[in-house]
Design an enzyme around this catalytic site. Structure first.
Site, short mmCIF file in Angstrom:
data_model
loop_
_atom_site.label_atom_id
_atom_site.label_comp_id
_atom_site.label_asym_id
_atom_site.label_seq_id
_atom_site.Cartn_x
_atom_site.Cartn_y
_atom_site.Cartn_z
N GLY A 53 0.82 -1.19 0.00
CA GLY A 53 0.00 0.00 0.00
C GLY A 53 0.86 1.24 0.00
O GLY A 53 2.02 1.21 0.44
N GLN A 58 3.16 9.97 1.07
CA GLN A 58 4.45 9.27 1.14
C GLN A 58 5.36 9.60 -0.02
O GLN A 58 6.56 9.36 0.06
CB GLN A 58 4.23 7.76 1.22
N CYS A 96 6.51 -0.11 7.37
CA CYS A 96 6.08 1.04 6.58
C CYS A 96 7.25 1.51 5.71
O CYS A 96 8.37 1.61 6.19
CB CYS A 96 5.62 2.16 7.51
N LEU A 97 6.94 1.81 4.45
CA LEU A 97 7.98 2.32 3.55
C LEU A 97 8.56 3.64 4.04
O LEU A 97 9.71 3.95 3.76
CB LEU A 97 7.41 2.49 2.14
N HIS A 138 -3.93 1.56 8.02
CA HIS A 138 -2.54 2.04 7.96
C HIS A 138 -2.44 3.20 6.97
O HIS A 138 -1.87 4.25 7.28
CB HIS A 138 -1.62 0.88 7.55
N GLU A 139 -3.00 3.02 5.78
CA GLU A 139 -2.91 4.05 4.74
C GLU A 139 -3.75 5.27 5.07
O GLU A 139 -3.36 6.40 4.77
CB GLU A 139 -3.27 3.47 3.37
N HIS A 142 -1.88 7.53 7.13
CA HIS A 142 -0.96 8.38 6.35
C HIS A 142 -1.65 9.64 5.85
O HIS A 142 -1.07 10.73 5.95
CB HIS A 142 -0.38 7.62 5.15
#
Length: 166
Positions: A53, A58, A96-97, A138-139, A142
Site C-alpha cells: 500500500g 508518502q 512502513c515504507l 494504515h494508509e 498516512h
C-alpha cells in the site's frame, strides 16, 4: 529526512513534515494529473520490497489518495472515510515504507467499512477484514498525517489493557 529513490518519485521518510500533515481532498478525480499520479503510485509501490500500500503523502503529494495491491487485487481509494469500525481489535506487526527497517506491533479494528471514490469517480463502499482492513487503516493514517511510530505511541495504554508485553 531521508528519501529512497525509485523510478520517478521518492518515498519520504520519517522526519519529513508532509508525513505529519492532514492531506486535502481531491476535488477533480478524473483530472489527468490525478490519473497519472495513480499510475505513478502503483509503479513506486511495486518497486519497493513488500510494499502492499502507498498513500500520496508518502511521495510528497498531500492528497487523500491511497493505492493498494492485496491478494493480487488492485485498490484505488480516493477521499476514503470510515463508515464504521468493529469493537473487536487485532494486533498486527506493521512495517512502513516511510519508516524503513522498523516494525511495530499496532492494534487495529478487526473489521471496517469505508466509503470512497474510485479512480473513475464512482462512489463505493468497502467492507474489509483481515489484512485488507489493516492496510486500509494504515494508509488512512498516512493521509491523516500519522505514521506507525505515532500510532504506536498513542496506543501505550491500549497495549496495557491487552497485556501486550514488548
Amino acid at each position: 529526512m531521508v528519501t529512497t529513490n525509485t523510478n520517478s518519485r521518492s518515498i519520504l521518510t520519517i522526519g519529513d513534515p508532509i508525513l505529519n500533515t492532514v492531506a486535502s481532498d481531491i476535488t477533480d478525480i478524473t483530472d489527468f494529473a490525478i490519473q497519472r499520479l495513480i499510475d505513478e503510485m502503483f509503479d513506486v509501490m511495486h518497486h519497493k520490497e513488500r510494499g502492499i500500500g502507498l498513500a500520496a503523502p508518502q511521495i510528497g503529494i498531500s492528497k487523500r489518495l491511497i493505492v493498494m495491491d492485496i491478494a493480487k487485487i488492485r485498490y484505488v481509494l480516493i477521499n476514503p472515510e470510515y463508515v464504521s469500525q468493529s469493537e473487536e481489535m487485532v494486533l498486527f506487526t506493521e512495517g512502513c515504507l516511510s519508516v524503513p527497517q522498523k516494525e511495530l506491533p499496532i492494534i487495529r479494528h478487526e473489521k471496517i467499512v469505508l466509503k470512497y471514490y474510485t479512480e473513475k469517480g464512482f462512489k463505493r463502499t468497502l467492507k474489509a477484514k483481515g489484512l485488507l482492513a489493516i492496510a486500509c487503516q494504515h494508509e488512512i493514517d498516512h493521509i491523516d498525517g500519522m505514521l506507525i511510530t505515532d500510532r504506536y505511541q498513542k496506543q501505550a495504554s491500549l497495549r496495557d489493557q491487552f497485556n501486550i508485553m514488548l
